[in-house]
Design an enzyme around this catalytic site. Structure first.
Site, PDB file in Angstrom:
ATOM      1  N   GLU B 251       2.565  25.960   2.836  1.00  0.00           N
ATOM      2  CA  GLU B 251       1.208  26.369   3.203  1.00  0.00           C
ATOM      3  C   GLU B 251       1.250  27.880   3.289  1.00  0.00           C
ATOM      4  O   GLU B 251       1.906  28.438   4.166  1.00  0.00           O
ATOM      5  CB  GLU B 251       0.848  25.748   4.559  1.00  0.00           C
ATOM      6  CG  GLU B 251      -0.597  25.980   4.931  1.00  0.00           C
ATOM      7  CD  GLU B 251      -0.805  25.795   6.421  1.00  0.00           C
ATOM      8  OE1 GLU B 251      -0.313  24.817   6.999  1.00  0.00           O
ATOM      9  OE2 GLU B 251      -1.447  26.684   7.009  1.00  0.00           O
ATOM     10  N   CYS B 287      -4.164  29.712  10.789  1.00  0.00           N
ATOM     11  CA  CYS B 287      -4.276  29.644   9.320  1.00  0.00           C
ATOM     12  C   CYS B 287      -5.670  29.176   8.910  1.00  0.00           C
ATOM     13  O   CYS B 287      -6.046  29.318   7.756  1.00  0.00           O
ATOM     14  CB  CYS B 287      -3.203  28.744   8.725  1.00  0.00           C
ATOM     15  SG  CYS B 287      -2.793  27.356   9.755  1.00  0.00           S
TER      16      CYS B 287
END
Lengths: 510, 510
Positions: B251, B287
């Site tokens: 990620e 995030c």
């Protein structure tokens, strides 16, 4: 005279060109095909499951209507027998129809619903729903050894069209005429179903540039490939090195080890017949060909080997798919025949076509020659004599990934089979028991894939209903009002999609 | 004095070392950990779902018992508030327990059975069954911004242990003390559950070699990573260039675009409050931070901007996770503030910590500055004024992949929202409606992933029940006798595993 920028098909029996020519397409053609596919990708993704199911059924219908013509052309281009090609056409149609069923059943959406809980402390629990959606335009590489079932309208094309992805096929240069006839059927089906032609494009050519341009094109979202380790790995690397890497589903190579336990070898005569039939099916040009057989060295295994060698010696020569496959086969079998450690090899010369080759060795020599794990494409296999079952198990622990692994055993062997199974699961996509790996059933539970180099993506399959998943990715929707929810996730479930609700029940309503 | 080959944790508030030291581990330690993990991988894969569920429950219990101690240490190492860390510990325990439930429900096997038909013509139909099995030892990289929920016992560790994979964690060097306390809890749980210690290993260090050795190690079968685009891409490349490439679930970065339709902005006051809260949550170190907001240029959007800027001006300074994150934040926001095309920027100096930064620009300048799509980690965002809704849609068509995409709209906007949704599905893993992307529910339907660079593997999620799938691969079993079938596929279904039979029904019996 052949026009510039065109190429001709080769008659696999004679090595001579067949009348007629095909364009050598390249970067510009890739660019045009990708632009067109991209332009209609959203429209095609939003067609209903039923619309796409009808498309797949229609393609199957069109293909079956032209079976004789297509099989005759494929016969010339591949030297595969007509009976086999007729069977392969049936299989190709079945694949298309399987995915039509998959679309109508609806599991493919993988719908998941978490119901909200506005009272939850410390934070309210939102409504979250998940479905899988199509990736966008994808590229599919036709394979030489299955001109129908793994080619233009083959498994990857069928599953990608089912998923809702426009498909750009790179036809295999060994059977361009077959590819063109099959592409016509798909194009007719698209017209009849009133879908854009850009949903499917066939690109032809015999230059490397075509494949590399396709894998590198920014609008291509995934690639399906069946071919060699060297060619496939080069394209895999290209796909991973893009600024935006994409999934590359490559089926590269497998030796499909077979383990025969001593009690099973009591029936050595029948096993030898089955083995020779499996290793020479399609002239040994099956990706599931049993390329190595491990047996315990005893009287029965000697009789097994002797019977197999006798059967092979009676074979006629095999005409392989292309001159370059024939050359590679001859070169690799001749080179291997010179390796130290082989007890026997059989590789008689046959004027027409190539001979079947069976090597025999022992476990020590197998350990000393790791290059023997490399697949030789064609009617070749190797039998490895093991000291005992522990020796066989130890060899299994070192094997590279493979499409299949096969066990022949009697119920008396089960305790030791259990131990071997635990290892074979780790290295193969499919375990076959008391059978042979060639012949891949097109069904729901089938896996045709496996750890590298069998596949570059061990979690994916290229055959069977699960193959649709390689062209999909999940999306979660948080707190979307009913009016905006995709039909597959709507609370009224108009499509009767099987849905996992709060992790507990699969619900089908509507 | 600090011992050689050790490093110290840094107090995130003061920048000073914290008493005590940690080993700087490297290639040899990776080698030892991988060998140990490999040795017990088969044994661990063969534990029952119930055994692994108990392990996960026990880890959650051990962690919760030491919440105060662990949160206090994490507070020192990360400067995250204690209340947040307590909440994060609850979430971490919930993740472990979710996967315990997943194991007990049994969908994770994805069991599929095709019943045989010996009478079928021309060939008998074999019995084929499919289940998913664990990949083997995997590596998990701890993330700096979630020292508990995305770190040593975080989501990837929980899902991999659930799948049956031994886990080797590379602890993040910004919170080694936290990692060690958490690892102790896992080790105690393994002892209590009578499972081998090698099921879990924590490796610590502050040198690049540790991570690269782990990703390159031949016994590592997959990698979970959360971090930056540059670091993550380098490790992804390494994983793909191995002789045997492995899945790398990275990620990397996301700007999480938010689209506010004009009718929704009637409530600009409340939306501005929610926006500022979301962009500064965890000091903007989420995030899922909304890094860009698209609005139509009108009186309400001006009021929205004014309100947001006013709210931000009242903030205290933010203490970021590490000195290097602070430096990068200051450098990138200062550089960006000099770009041509910004209408406003707010980035006041605050002596303690850093200031929140809000840029405002228009759609033309956004088009001219593709570098603005790069995520700035920290309390920063950008508002883009669009000419109209068509302009907003056109901008959405050019956006790179993201973890989330958010829409604020009123029912009067739905026709235009439908068009935008079709695009946002293509670029985001999760669509949020009339909410904000920060705060990721740990549930069955959640997707935390998305097209590159949000994730290197858009078909996978790192949060939610489906995350277990990244550590599994399918195996098909052909014609296996009952006595040899894995329990999840046995016809008597002793585990009551939900099973797809002949593609038609999900059956739970037993």
């Amino acid at each position: 005279m052949v026009k510039p920028d065109t190429f001709q098909a080769i008659n696999a029996f004679t090595g001579e060109p067949i009348i007629g020519s095909f364009p050598i397409q390249g970067k510009d053609d890739v660019d045009a095909a990708c632009m067109h596919a991209h332009k209609i990708a959203r429209e095609y993704r939003y067609t209903s499951s039923e619309q796409r199911a009808q498309l797949l059924d229609t393609i199957a219908e069109k293909l079956l209507l032209r079976t004789d013509e297509i099989a005759a052309r494929a016969h010339l281009e591949t030297a595969l027998p007509l009976a086999r090609l007729n069977g392969e056409m049936g299989r190709t149609a079945n694949q298309l129809r399987l995915f039509a069923s998959v679309l109508r059943q609806g599991h493919w959406h993988r719908a998941i619903v978490d119901t909200p809980d506005p009272q939850r402390q410390p934070l309210a629990k939102p409504d979250i729903r998940q479905q899988h959606i199509a990736l966008g335009p994808v590229a599919v590489f036709g394979a030489s050894n299955f001109p129908l079932a793994f080619s233009t309208a083959g498994g990857d094309t069928a599953s990608a069209l089912a998923a809702g992805c426009p498909v750009i096929v790179k036809g295999h240069s060994a059977h361009p005429g077959t590819s063109e006839l099959v592409a016509q059927c798909i194009q007719q089906a698209l017209s009849e179903c009133e879908l854009p032609q850009a949903v499917f494009t066939l690109l032809q050519g015999n230059k490397r540039e075509l494949g590399t341009s396709l894998v590198s094109h920014p609008l291509v979202q995934a690639v399906g490939f069946t071919g060699s380790v060297s060619g496939g790995r080069a394209l895999f690397d290209l796909a991973q090195q893009r600024p935006i890497p994409i999934p590359f589903y490559g089926e590269l190579g497998a030796i499909n080890p077979t383990f025969i336990f001593p009690n099973a070898l009591n029936d050595y005569q029948s096993l030898a017949e089955q083995f020779v039939q499996s290793m020479t099916l399609g002239c040994g040009q099956f990706c599931t060909k049993p390329g190595v057989v491990f047996v315990v060295d005893d009287a029965n295994s000697s009789a097994f080997i002797e019977t197999a060698q006798h059967l092979i010696s009676q074979h006629n020569g095999h005409v392989l798919l292309t001159p370059s496959i024939r050359d590679a086969y001859c070169q690799h079998t001749q080179l291997r025949a010179k390796d130290a450690g082989l007890l026997h090899s059989r590789n008689q010369n046959i004027s027409e076509g190539v001979a079947s080759t069976l090597f025999v060795t022992d476990s020590q020599a197998w350990r000393n020659n790791p290059q023997w794990e490399e697949e030789i494409f064609g009617p070749q296999s190797m039998i490895v004599l093991c000291r005992d079952i522990d020796d066989m198990q130890a060899l299994s622990e070192q094997l590279a990934g493979s499409l299949t692994a096969t066990i022949h055993a009697d119920s008396k062997d089960y305790p030791q089979v259990t131990r071997l199974l635990a290892r074979l699961e780790e290295m193969a996509g499919r375990i076959v028991f008391n059978g042979w790996p060639t012949g891949v059933e097109v069904s729901y539970a089938m896996i045709h894939g496996g750890p590298y180099p069998a596949s570059t993506h061990a979690a994916s399959t290229s055959v069977g209903a699960s193959a649709i998943e390689r062209w999909l990715r999940p999306v979660a929707y948080q707190s979307l009002p009913e009016a905006l929810l995709p039909p597959a996730l709507s609370s009224s479930n108009p499509l009767s999609v099987p849905t996992l609700v709060d992790g507990k029940t699969w619900m089908v309503k509507g």
